[in-house]
Design a protein around this motif. Structure first.
Motif, short mmCIF file in Angstrom:
data_model
loop_
_atom_site.label_atom_id
_atom_site.label_comp_id
_atom_site.label_asym_id
_atom_site.label_seq_id
_atom_site.Cartn_x
_atom_site.Cartn_y
_atom_site.Cartn_z
N GLY A 103 0.86 -1.18 0.09
CA GLY A 103 -0.11 -0.14 -0.05
C GLY A 103 0.75 1.23 0.12
O GLY A 103 0.61 2.28 -0.69
N THR A 104 2.11 1.09 0.65
CA THR A 104 2.98 2.45 0.80
C THR A 104 3.61 2.57 -0.74
O THR A 104 3.66 3.51 -0.77
CB THR A 104 3.94 2.29 2.04
OG1 THR A 104 3.32 1.93 2.99
CG2 THR A 104 4.88 3.29 1.98
N MET A 105 3.98 1.54 -1.13
CA MET A 105 4.50 1.62 -2.71
C MET A 105 3.56 2.18 -3.52
O MET A 105 3.84 3.14 -4.56
CB MET A 105 5.05 0.17 -3.06
CG MET A 105 6.24 -0.05 -2.17
SD MET A 105 6.60 -1.97 -2.69
CE MET A 105 6.92 -1.99 -4.57
N ALA A 106 2.26 1.66 -3.45
CA ALA A 106 1.35 2.42 -4.50
C ALA A 106 0.92 3.77 -3.95
O ALA A 106 1.11 4.52 -5.00
CB ALA A 106 -0.24 1.52 -4.21
N SER A 107 1.09 4.17 -2.89
CA SER A 107 0.80 5.56 -2.44
C SER A 107 1.99 6.36 -3.06
O SER A 107 1.98 7.53 -3.55
CB SER A 107 0.74 5.81 -1.06
OG SER A 107 1.08 7.14 -0.39
N TYR A 108 3.24 6.00 -2.77
CA TYR A 108 4.49 6.64 -3.21
C TYR A 108 4.65 6.71 -4.90
O TYR A 108 4.99 7.69 -5.55
CB TYR A 108 5.76 6.22 -2.57
CG TYR A 108 6.19 6.51 -1.20
CD1 TYR A 108 5.70 7.59 -0.68
CD2 TYR A 108 6.70 5.47 -0.40
CE1 TYR A 108 5.79 8.05 0.49
CE2 TYR A 108 6.87 5.82 0.92
CZ TYR A 108 6.69 7.02 1.52
OH TYR A 108 6.76 7.39 2.56
#
Length: 138
Positions: free
Chosen positions: A63-68
């Protein structure tokens, strides 16, 4: 007047690319920023959407990778800096979002697919004249 409507002019094309880059980049940055603001629980939920595809864990990281990817890709596209790299970041994220929502209603997968095709268009067209890519990499 008909000349403006029917003939392609490089200045108009470059201005159109600028307007589209701003719209897509700001929208995608904001989407990523909202994911980021949701905190660990929200990022976990975004990553957990991959569970039906057989992804076994690491949901908060995903999820963090998608956000970034959405935030950084959006910034790069707005600036017209490394536009094709930013486009690839968005294409990957939006392709996954489209895949995950394809079984829903038309409106659940329409938005990510259209944004993804827009990012694909920028990947092929490039940033245009009014960009940092043009200024830095003549």
């Amino acid at each position: 007047m008909l000349s403006f409507i029917f003939k392609s002019k490089p200045n108009y094309i470059n201005f159109g690319l600028l307007v589209y880059r701003l719209a897509l980049g700001i929208s995608m940055f904001y989407h990523g920023y909202l994911k980021y603001l949701s905190g660990a629980e929200g990022l976990y939920k975004v990553g957990a959407m991959l569970a039906p595809l057989g992804v076994p864990g690491g949901y908060e990281i995903l999820g963090t990778m998608a956000s970034y990817a959405e935030m950084i890709g959006g910034i790069l596209i707005v600036l017209g800096l490394f536009t094709r790299i930013g486009s690839l970041m968005l294409i990957g994220t939006l392709a996954m979002a489209t895949t995950l929502s394809i079984n829903g209603s038309f409106f659940s997968w329409d938005y990510p697919s259209q944004m993804g095709f827009g990012a694909l268009m920028l990947f092929f067209a490039g940033a245009g004249r009014y960009s940092l890519d043009k200024a830095l990499f003549k």
